[in-house]
Motif scaffolding. Structure first.
Motif, PDB file in Angstrom:
ATOM      1  N   ALA B 265       3.772 -56.205  39.450  1.00  0.00           N
ATOM      2  CA  ALA B 265       4.570 -56.212  38.120  1.00  0.00           C
ATOM      3  C   ALA B 265       3.251 -56.202  36.703  1.00  0.00           C
ATOM      4  CB  ALA B 265       5.204 -57.553  38.431  1.00  0.00           C
ATOM      5  N   LEU B 266       1.788 -56.466  37.591  1.00  0.00           N
ATOM      6  CA  LEU B 266       1.133 -56.858  36.427  1.00  0.00           C
ATOM      7  C   LEU B 266       0.588 -55.175  35.964  1.00  0.00           C
ATOM      8  CD1 LEU B 266      -1.374 -58.332  34.876  1.00  0.00           C
ATOM      9  CD2 LEU B 266      -2.466 -58.278  37.329  1.00  0.00           C
ATOM     10  N   LEU B 267       0.458 -54.019  37.019  1.00  0.00           N
ATOM     11  CA  LEU B 267      -0.042 -53.065  37.054  1.00  0.00           C
ATOM     12  C   LEU B 267       0.847 -52.425  36.035  1.00  0.00           C
ATOM     13  CD1 LEU B 267      -1.230 -50.023  39.808  1.00  0.00           C
ATOM     14  CD2 LEU B 267       0.682 -50.173  38.313  1.00  0.00           C
ATOM     15  N   ARG B 268       2.149 -52.105  36.762  1.00  0.00           N
ATOM     16  CA  ARG B 268       3.213 -52.098  35.738  1.00  0.00           C
ATOM     17  C   ARG B 268       3.194 -53.023  33.845  1.00  0.00           C
ATOM     18  NH1 ARG B 268       8.638 -50.782  36.743  1.00  0.00           N
ATOM     19  NH2 ARG B 268       9.967 -51.397  35.391  1.00  0.00           N
ATOM     20  N   GLU B 269       3.180 -53.391  34.761  1.00  0.00           N
ATOM     21  CA  GLU B 269       3.379 -54.096  32.674  1.00  0.00           C
ATOM     22  C   GLU B 269       2.043 -53.896  31.758  1.00  0.00           C
ATOM     23  OE1 GLU B 269       1.440 -58.873  32.064  1.00  0.00           O
ATOM     24  OE2 GLU B 269       3.026 -58.677  33.004  1.00  0.00           O
ATOM     25  N   HIS B 270       1.240 -53.826  32.416  1.00  0.00           N
ATOM     26  CA  HIS B 270      -0.594 -52.840  31.698  1.00  0.00           C
ATOM     27  C   HIS B 270      -0.003 -51.657  31.163  1.00  0.00           C
ATOM     28  CE1 HIS B 270      -3.858 -54.344  30.445  1.00  0.00           C
ATOM     29  NE2 HIS B 270      -4.108 -52.939  30.771  1.00  0.00           N
ATOM     30  N   PHE B 271       0.448 -50.531  32.740  1.00  0.00           N
ATOM     31  CA  PHE B 271       0.507 -49.438  32.229  1.00  0.00           C
ATOM     32  C   PHE B 271       2.396 -49.439  31.065  1.00  0.00           C
ATOM     33  CE2 PHE B 271       4.150 -45.960  33.769  1.00  0.00           C
ATOM     34  CZ  PHE B 271       3.431 -44.972  32.938  1.00  0.00           C
ATOM     35  N   ILE B 272       2.892 -50.333  30.500  1.00  0.00           N
ATOM     36  CA  ILE B 272       3.912 -49.789  30.275  1.00  0.00           C
ATOM     37  C   ILE B 272       3.279 -50.600  28.304  1.00  0.00           C
ATOM     38  CG2 ILE B 272       5.499 -50.887  29.301  1.00  0.00           C
ATOM     39  CD1 ILE B 272       6.847 -51.547  31.571  1.00  0.00           C
ATOM     40  N   ARG B 273       2.058 -51.023  28.641  1.00  0.00           N
ATOM     41  CA  ARG B 273       1.561 -51.872  27.491  1.00  0.00           C
ATOM     42  C   ARG B 273       0.687 -50.813  26.635  1.00  0.00           C
ATOM     43  NH1 ARG B 273      -1.851 -55.946  28.891  1.00  0.00           N
ATOM     44  NH2 ARG B 273       0.003 -57.019  29.267  1.00  0.00           N
ATOM     45  N   CYS B 274      -0.068 -50.487  27.623  1.00  0.00           N
ATOM     46  CA  CYS B 274      -0.872 -49.083  26.900  1.00  0.00           C
ATOM     47  C   CYS B 274      -0.229 -47.563  27.190  1.00  0.00           C
ATOM     48  CB  CYS B 274      -1.506 -48.544  28.944  1.00  0.00           C
ATOM     49  SG  CYS B 274      -3.127 -49.619  28.749  1.00  0.00           S
ATOM     50  N   VAL B 275       0.635 -47.412  27.765  1.00  0.00           N
ATOM     51  CA  VAL B 275       1.916 -46.226  27.050  1.00  0.00           C
ATOM     52  C   VAL B 275       2.283 -46.778  25.898  1.00  0.00           C
ATOM     53  CG1 VAL B 275       4.270 -45.445  27.543  1.00  0.00           C
ATOM     54  CG2 VAL B 275       2.157 -45.340  29.157  1.00  0.00           C
ATOM     55  N   CYS B 276       2.450 -48.076  25.674  1.00  0.00           N
ATOM     56  CA  CYS B 276       3.085 -47.835  24.305  1.00  0.00           C
ATOM     57  C   CYS B 276       2.566 -47.973  22.665  1.00  0.00           C
ATOM     58  CB  CYS B 276       4.329 -49.423  24.406  1.00  0.00           C
ATOM     59  SG  CYS B 276       5.752 -48.568  25.741  1.00  0.00           S
ATOM     60  N   ALA B 277       1.731 -48.299  23.617  1.00  0.00           N
ATOM     61  CA  ALA B 277       0.399 -48.279  22.485  1.00  0.00           C
ATOM     62  C   ALA B 277      -0.216 -47.160  21.953  1.00  0.00           C
ATOM     63  CB  ALA B 277      -1.228 -48.592  22.722  1.00  0.00           C
ATOM     64  N   ALA B 278       0.708 -46.132  22.123  1.00  0.00           N
ATOM     65  CA  ALA B 278       0.511 -44.778  21.916  1.00  0.00           C
ATOM     66  C   ALA B 278       1.967 -44.400  20.876  1.00  0.00           C
ATOM     67  CB  ALA B 278       0.315 -43.886  23.133  1.00  0.00           C
ATOM     68  N   PRO B 279       1.524 -44.120  19.498  1.00  0.00           N
ATOM     69  CA  PRO B 279       2.079 -43.864  18.478  1.00  0.00           C
ATOM     70  C   PRO B 279       3.231 -42.453  18.757  1.00  0.00           C
ATOM     71  CG  PRO B 279      -0.296 -42.718  18.365  1.00  0.00           C
ATOM     72  CD  PRO B 279      -0.193 -43.390  19.356  1.00  0.00           C
ATOM     73  N   ASN B 280       4.803 -43.488  18.741  1.00  0.00           N
ATOM     74  CA  ASN B 280       5.676 -42.548  19.546  1.00  0.00           C
ATOM     75  C   ASN B 280       5.878 -42.538  20.352  1.00  0.00           C
ATOM     76  OD1 ASN B 280       6.400 -42.219  16.694  1.00  0.00           O
ATOM     77  ND2 ASN B 280       4.540 -40.679  16.369  1.00  0.00           N
ATOM     78  N   THR B 281       5.594 -43.733  21.442  1.00  0.00           N
ATOM     79  CA  THR B 281       5.554 -43.464  22.854  1.00  0.00           C
ATOM     80  C   THR B 281       6.403 -44.919  22.795  1.00  0.00           C
ATOM     81  OG1 THR B 281       3.524 -42.215  22.662  1.00  0.00           O
ATOM     82  CG2 THR B 281       4.302 -42.677  25.013  1.00  0.00           C
ATOM     83  N   SER B 282       7.295 -44.009  24.222  1.00  0.00           N
ATOM     84  CA  SER B 282       8.192 -45.373  24.669  1.00  0.00           C
ATOM     85  C   SER B 282       8.783 -45.343  26.652  1.00  0.00           C
ATOM     86  CB  SER B 282       9.284 -45.664  23.926  1.00  0.00           C
ATOM     87  OG  SER B 282       9.943 -44.710  24.460  1.00  0.00           O
ATOM     88  N   TYR B 283       8.294 -46.343  27.312  1.00  0.00           N
ATOM     89  CA  TYR B 283       8.501 -46.929  28.400  1.00  0.00           C
ATOM     90  C   TYR B 283       9.892 -46.265  28.586  1.00  0.00           C
ATOM     91  CZ  TYR B 283       8.372 -47.792  32.969  1.00  0.00           C
ATOM     92  OH  TYR B 283       8.665 -47.881  34.385  1.00  0.00           O
ATOM     93  N   VAL B 284      10.253 -45.987  29.430  1.00  0.00           N
ATOM     94  CA  VAL B 284      11.979 -45.955  29.796  1.00  0.00           C
ATOM     95  C   VAL B 284      11.938 -45.845  31.387  1.00  0.00           C
ATOM     96  CG1 VAL B 284      12.889 -45.021  27.847  1.00  0.00           C
ATOM     97  CG2 VAL B 284      12.164 -43.298  29.888  1.00  0.00           C
ATOM     98  N   GLU B 285      12.974 -46.572  31.766  1.00  0.00           N
ATOM     99  CA  GLU B 285      13.126 -47.139  33.220  1.00  0.00           C
ATOM    100  C   GLU B 285      13.781 -45.475  34.014  1.00  0.00           C
ATOM    101  OE1 GLU B 285      12.976 -49.613  35.620  1.00  0.00           O
ATOM    102  OE2 GLU B 285      11.469 -50.250  33.729  1.00  0.00           O
ATOM    103  N   PRO B 286      13.297 -44.742  35.009  1.00  0.00           N
ATOM    104  CA  PRO B 286      13.997 -43.930  35.162  1.00  0.00           C
ATOM    105  C   PRO B 286      15.047 -44.054  36.113  1.00  0.00           C
ATOM    106  CG  PRO B 286      11.846 -44.450  37.360  1.00  0.00           C
ATOM    107  CD  PRO B 286      11.835 -46.263  36.072  1.00  0.00           C
TER     108      PRO B 286
END
Lengths: 323, 323
Positions: B265-286
């Motif tokens: 969960a912690l890794l996933r959370e951090h991954f999502i935070r880093c991904v979504c910090a990029a402009p116009n980028t969102s995380y989606v569930e597979p």
């Protein structure tokens, strides 16, 4: 006359040095690598390399192996002493014998037997140190899978990673890619990556490709320069990690760099800068090669505090048969 | 009736899914790993795994393998299609056939066939993406020697490095060391390091030990938390490296994370935070598993734009023999 023996048995070569009781080095001999005692034929290869190097040193010293008993001998081996001490005892006649690892004799050589820290950077990397009270410490030396930052294999690894990033389109352009392809005949960095996983390249061969990082850094390639600087910094961190274990913050401490990687001037420069940025820490040139470090240890085994002196051939005898 | 086949052939298992022309998944079958075509017996093992998974899917769908010809089939394999396409052609009757690598079918599944980027983190790590115009790009996937940051093997590597630093006295204390020793029966981290270089542990077994990093991070171990956060960030960087290749900065882009490492969960959370910090980028569930991604690709091979639907057993037939 009392004779002393020091041996540095490494993965590339085995070097034996014989000294008299006042420190004169009367003979030196070189043979092949001295590792891999285990495995088929390993015992024989080990004894052959050791035997050849010692016999060559004896021949140069014009000493008769038949009746010779060393007063003291110290032998340092890559991979450590555990599987070699008994073999050495069978082979060698010495009143006092010490079998140790190669980092210890390299340290004794670099520091002329005094306290200090060495960072060894060949194919891999490790730091080792000894305090005045005899305490020792190490850092790194974890091998190509788990460590070895700043060693030659890791330099090539970083070069390939930079080449792959550039090829995949997400890293800055670098001449490292073209140079890697040129030297290996690979068409792409990705192809080279896959070949590096086969038996086609040994780890030493991969490590040897690291010269291109130095070459391109000297030409001003930014990516190569950053790899070199980071390696210098990581090697300094290893040395300072050992310093922290053995020496008080306010204690003057000397650190040396040993091994092929330090031939790279930029890396060496960066290493020295990082080492000297630590309080009360100075960089010193290694004073003696590891085989003479082993000889220094041999002297110390019987309480002698002499340093090796390599004299002109005319002093120890005729130049015939000298190395 | 027209039938479509999707297969995800991985290093752990092979999963086949059969769908009808309106997207209903009528059968699914699972068999052993599908890699290692080369080497002695590899061809047989590959065909056995593939055959078992497809036959199980056919049995569940109550289809007769003898007279069945798939309208389209897509198969994605770890290690890529090069050495497998001909074998698949011998074995499988399909009017249109696509044999590709596992990252492509995982992407098609995660994004339901739409453009986007996935980061796969199992034992190793790789990012792969596809733009609306069909261009594809990858980043990483360089294996345990040269890359794989954020994968499970690398997580264990970082855990062992932290344990070694603590043991050598130059890293912060961490529960990772005790936990590693407990699980492996090693007496020291250094002993474990040496055992990891033998054949005693496979890379997958080493990777499996990475669960302790998650375990200790959840207990608040700072060193474990930092390893997890760095891994999440490195995986995000891989995904963003692919994004940069395929999508304009102002183009809305979706990134997914796939693979066992994202269960942390912690890794996933951090991954999502880093991904979504990029402009116009969102995380989606597979959105779909890779085998259904392969099925989506099979539909697209013949121009069908349907998505798989797994219905209740009562809809496709009796529950007998269902998975």
């Amino acid at each position: 006359m009392a004779w002393f023996l020091g041996v540095d048995g490494g993965q590339t070569s085995t070097i034996a040095a014989i000294g008299d009781e006042v420190g004169r080095v009367v003979g030196k001999g070189v043979a092949g690598p001295c590792n891999h005692v285990s495995g088929p034929g390993g015992r024989e290869r080990f004894l052959r390399a050791l035997g050849e190097s010692v016999r060559a040193a004896l021949a140069q010293a014009r000493l008769d192996p038949k009746h010779l008993r060393f007063t003291a001998a110290c032998l340092g081996f890559s991979g450590g002493p555990d599987d070699k001490a008994d073999l050495v005892r069978e082979f060698l006649h010495a009143e006092v014998l010490k079998v140790t690892h190669d980092a210890e004799v390299a340290l004794s050589g670099a520091m002329a037997g005094e306290p200090g820290v060495i960072v060894i950077a060949g194919t891999g990397s490790i730091a080792y140190g000894r305090a005045a009270d005899g305490r020792t410490a190490r850092a790194g030396g974890w091998g190509y899978l788990f460590g070895d930052e700043g060693g030659a294999f890791d330099l090539t690894r970083q070069a390939l990673r930079a080449a792959l990033r550039a090829e995949e389109g997400w890293g800055p352009p670098t001449g490292l890619r073209d140079r890697l392809l040129e030297l290996t005949g690979a068409r792409t960095a990705n192809e080279l990556l896959h070949r590096f996983y086969t038996t086609e390249f040994s780890r030493d061969q991969i490590a040897a490709l690291s010269v291109i990082v130095d070459e391109l850094a000297r030409k001003g390639d930014r990516v190569a320069m950053e790899i070199i600087e980071r390696a210098g910094q990581q090697l300094a961190e290893l040395g300072l990690a050992v310093r922290q274990q053995l020496f008080a913050r306010d204690e003057l401490t000397r650190i040396s760099g040993v091994g092929g990687v330090f031939h790279c001037a930029l890396l060496r420069e960066h290493f020295i800068r990082c080492v000297c940025a630590a309080p009360n820490t100075s960089y010193v040139e290694p004073q003696f090669e590891p085989a003479l470090g082993a000889l220094i240890e041999a002297y110390r085994l019987v309480g002698l505090r002499v340093l090796p002196r390599i004299e002109e051939p005319s002093v120890t005898g005729s130049a015939e048969g000298m190395l």
